[in-house]
Write a protein that holds these residues in place. Structure first.
Motif, PDB file in Angstrom:
ATOM      1  N   VAL A 141       0.857  -1.178   0.000  1.00 21.02           N
ATOM      2  CA  VAL A 141       0.000   0.000   0.000  1.00 21.02           C
ATOM      3  C   VAL A 141       0.894   1.229   0.000  1.00 21.02           C
ATOM      4  O   VAL A 141       1.871   1.303   0.733  1.00 21.02           O
ATOM      5  N   PHE A 142       0.552   2.196  -0.851  1.00 21.25           N
ATOM      6  CA  PHE A 142       1.313   3.441  -0.905  1.00 21.25           C
ATOM      7  C   PHE A 142       1.242   4.144   0.437  1.00 21.25           C
ATOM      8  O   PHE A 142       0.181   4.252   1.044  1.00 21.25           O
ATOM      9  N   SER A 143       2.373   4.645   0.904  1.00 23.60           N
ATOM     10  CA  SER A 143       2.432   5.320   2.189  1.00 23.60           C
ATOM     11  C   SER A 143       2.913   6.754   1.983  1.00 23.60           C
ATOM     12  O   SER A 143       4.051   6.972   1.567  1.00 23.60           O
ATOM     13  N   ASP A 144       2.054   7.717   2.283  1.00 23.47           N
ATOM     14  CA  ASP A 144       2.441   9.128   2.202  1.00 23.47           C
ATOM     15  C   ASP A 144       3.604   9.421   3.138  1.00 23.47           C
ATOM     16  O   ASP A 144       4.524  10.166   2.790  1.00 23.47           O
ATOM     17  N   GLN A 145       3.565   8.826   4.318  1.00 27.23           N
ATOM     18  CA  GLN A 145       4.616   9.068   5.306  1.00 27.23           C
ATOM     19  C   GLN A 145       5.966   8.569   4.784  1.00 27.23           C
ATOM     20  O   GLN A 145       6.969   9.284   4.849  1.00 27.23           O
ATOM     21  N   LEU A 146       6.012   7.360   4.256  1.00 27.91           N
ATOM     22  CA  LEU A 146       7.262   6.812   3.724  1.00 27.91           C
ATOM     23  C   LEU A 146       7.721   7.606   2.502  1.00 27.91           C
ATOM     24  O   LEU A 146       8.910   7.887   2.338  1.00 27.91           O
TER      25      LEU A 146
END
Length: 168
Positions: A141-146
């Motif tokens: 899942v795409f992570s904005d934080q990462l």
């Protein structure tokens, strides 16, 4: 240009080192990448001083070892991998190279580190391989934080490093 300069010299024999040095001088003015490629073959890297940001592992480590094997003086930086940095330095020195390491946090504007790195060493080249810790997460899942962490390292960190060079 080089041929014309050699003809003007009016000598019957010209040592190949003279021609090589003339080529190096011209390439240095015209194209830094071509200069490094030529230098690595002709003169190796013996007159080059490099700072390798993130040089304690991965591509940075490999780059440091190649440059040092060719005679460059390298300074590798690390943020948290002190043992890795020591190991790389020792391996380079055992191989006959010249290396040092320095802790450097690309996200921090610590003036004393930058002053040492850029003023005292007077590097000719900068290699940038800083990379944040990559987690072992198996989620896809795409992570904005990462994503923001990586942007900070690759964009903001690089900007900070370049500004540090320009300020000195």
């Amino acid at each position: 240009e080089i041929e014309n300069e050699l003809r003007i010299n009016d000598t019957k024999e010209i040592h190949s080192t003279v021609i090589g040095e003339m080529i190096m001088d011209k390439l240095k003015e015209l194209d830094k990448v071509a200069y490094v490629r030529f230098a690595s073959v002709y003169r190796e890297f013996k007159d080059i001083k490099c700072i390798i940001i993130g040089g304690s592992r991965g591509l940075g480590e490999t780059t440091a070892k190649i440059l040092a094997a060719g005679g460059a003086r390298v300074c590798i930086t690390f943020n948290k991998g002190l043992e890795d940095a020591r190991r790389v330095k020792e391996e380079i020195i055992r191989g006959g190279g010249c290396a040092e390491y320095l802790q450097f946090d690309i996200m921090d504007n610590a003036r004393n580190t930058k002053d040492y790195m850029f003023r005292l060493m007077g590097p000719d080249q900068l290699y940038y391989f800083a990379t944040p810790f990559i987690s072992g997460s198996k989620t896809r899942v795409f992570s904005d934080q990462l994503f923001n962490v990586f942007c900070n390292y690759y964009v903001t960190g690089f900007k900070n490093t370049v500004y540090a060079i320009l300020e000195t």
